[in-house]
Design a protein around this motif. Sequence first.
Motif, mmCIF file in Angstrom:
data_model
loop_
_atom_site.group_PDB
_atom_site.id
_atom_site.type_symbol
_atom_site.label_atom_id
_atom_site.label_comp_id
_atom_site.label_asym_id
_atom_site.label_seq_id
_atom_site.Cartn_x
_atom_site.Cartn_y
_atom_site.Cartn_z
ATOM 1 N N ASP A 267 12.642 -8.066 1.081
ATOM 2 C CA ASP A 267 13.858 -8.840 1.357
ATOM 3 C C ASP A 267 13.827 -9.428 2.761
ATOM 4 O O ASP A 267 14.337 -10.531 2.987
ATOM 5 N N THR A 268 13.258 -8.703 3.716
ATOM 6 C CA THR A 268 13.241 -9.172 5.103
ATOM 7 C C THR A 268 11.832 -9.400 5.641
ATOM 8 O O THR A 268 11.671 -10.031 6.688
ATOM 9 N N ASN A 269 10.810 -8.887 4.952
ATOM 10 C CA ASN A 269 9.434 -8.981 5.434
ATOM 11 C C ASN A 269 8.502 -9.248 4.242
ATOM 12 O O ASN A 269 7.703 -8.393 3.866
ATOM 13 N N PRO A 270 8.630 -10.421 3.621
ATOM 14 C CA PRO A 270 7.900 -10.686 2.374
ATOM 15 C C PRO A 270 6.384 -10.637 2.492
ATOM 16 O O PRO A 270 5.702 -10.400 1.494
ATOM 17 N N LYS B 6 14.188 7.807 0.632
ATOM 18 C CA LYS B 6 13.143 8.700 0.127
ATOM 19 C C LYS B 6 13.349 9.043 -1.345
ATOM 20 O O LYS B 6 12.377 9.331 -2.051
ATOM 21 N N ASN B 7 14.578 8.995 -1.812
ATOM 22 C CA ASN B 7 14.861 9.290 -3.221
ATOM 23 C C ASN B 7 14.734 8.075 -4.129
ATOM 24 O O ASN B 7 14.871 8.195 -5.341
ATOM 25 N N TRP B 8 14.507 6.923 -3.548
ATOM 26 C CA TRP B 8 14.374 5.696 -4.333
ATOM 27 C C TRP B 8 13.039 5.635 -5.060
ATOM 28 O O TRP B 8 12.045 6.229 -4.640
ATOM 29 N N ARG B 9 13.029 4.833 -6.128
ATOM 30 C CA ARG B 9 11.778 4.496 -6.807
ATOM 31 C C ARG B 9 10.947 3.611 -5.881
ATOM 32 O O ARG B 9 11.491 2.904 -5.039
ATOM 33 N N ARG B 10 9.657 3.639 -6.064
ATOM 34 C CA ARG B 10 8.754 2.840 -5.239
ATOM 35 C C ARG B 10 9.124 1.354 -5.255
ATOM 36 O O ARG B 10 9.132 0.701 -4.207
ATOM 37 N N GLN B 11 9.430 0.800 -6.414
ATOM 38 C CA GLN B 11 9.744 -0.626 -6.507
ATOM 39 C C GLN B 11 10.986 -0.984 -5.693
ATOM 40 O O GLN B 11 11.053 -2.050 -5.107
ATOM 41 N N TRP B 12 11.948 -0.081 -5.628
ATOM 42 C CA TRP B 12 13.140 -0.348 -4.818
ATOM 43 C C TRP B 12 12.769 -0.436 -3.343
ATOM 44 O O TRP B 12 13.313 -1.250 -2.603
ATOM 45 N N GLY C 170 0.815 -1.217 0.000
ATOM 46 C CA GLY C 170 0.000 0.000 0.000
ATOM 47 C C GLY C 170 0.842 1.258 0.000
ATOM 48 O O GLY C 170 2.014 1.264 -0.394
ATOM 49 N N THR C 171 0.257 2.330 0.485
ATOM 50 C CA THR C 171 0.920 3.619 0.583
ATOM 51 C C THR C 171 2.081 3.508 1.570
ATOM 52 O O THR C 171 1.935 2.908 2.628
ATOM 53 N N LEU C 172 3.225 4.095 1.213
ATOM 54 C CA LEU C 172 4.429 4.004 2.030
ATOM 55 C C LEU C 172 4.815 5.360 2.604
ATOM 56 O O LEU C 172 4.576 6.403 1.984
ATOM 57 N N TYR C 173 5.450 5.307 3.772
ATOM 58 C CA TYR C 173 6.002 6.503 4.414
ATOM 59 C C TYR C 173 7.348 6.123 5.007
ATOM 60 O O TYR C 173 7.455 5.121 5.724
ATOM 61 N N THR C 174 8.367 6.914 4.734
ATOM 62 C CA THR C 174 9.705 6.694 5.292
ATOM 63 C C THR C 174 10.008 7.818 6.263
ATOM 64 O O THR C 174 9.809 8.992 5.949
ATOM 65 N N GLY C 175 10.508 7.463 7.445
ATOM 66 C CA GLY C 175 10.834 8.459 8.460
ATOM 67 C C GLY C 175 12.096 8.093 9.215
ATOM 68 O O GLY C 175 12.657 7.011 9.040
ATOM 69 N N VAL C 176 12.529 9.012 10.072
ATOM 70 C CA VAL C 176 13.703 8.801 10.918
ATOM 71 C C VAL C 176 13.344 9.252 12.329
ATOM 72 O O VAL C 176 12.552 10.184 12.501
#
Length: 115
Positions: free
Chosen positions: A85-88, A72-78, A18-24
């Motif tokens: 890779d760790t949470n299929p 945050k600069n990555w493409r969605r697929q990345w 679904g919709t993704l959010y990246t934070g620190v």
Amino acid sequence: MRREIQPCVYILASGYRGTLYTGVTSDLPARLWQHREGTTGGFTSQYAVHRLVHFEVFDAMDAAITREKQIKNWRRQWKINLIEDTNPHWRDLAVDLGFEPLPSSRSQLSDGDGS
């Protein structure tokens, strides 16, 4: 009592692919609580992006911020590849940190790409 700082980059999702959010953050449990309670407002509240699907811990905040900017600069697929890779199965990792499971959503069970 002062809490230990643990710099961390995290990715939240609204559900499976679904919709993704990246934070620190320097305190992942506290930040997750804020997102889940809606106290942060904004994007994560508006789109119900509350499931912790990926996180990385760092020794220093500057390293965590650098990694957050990279992701945050990555493409969605990345980002999807990184998560899977760790949470299929896009399991909510916050449960492992003591949080109650979130209600299941239809999007969690979907094979759609969420875009």
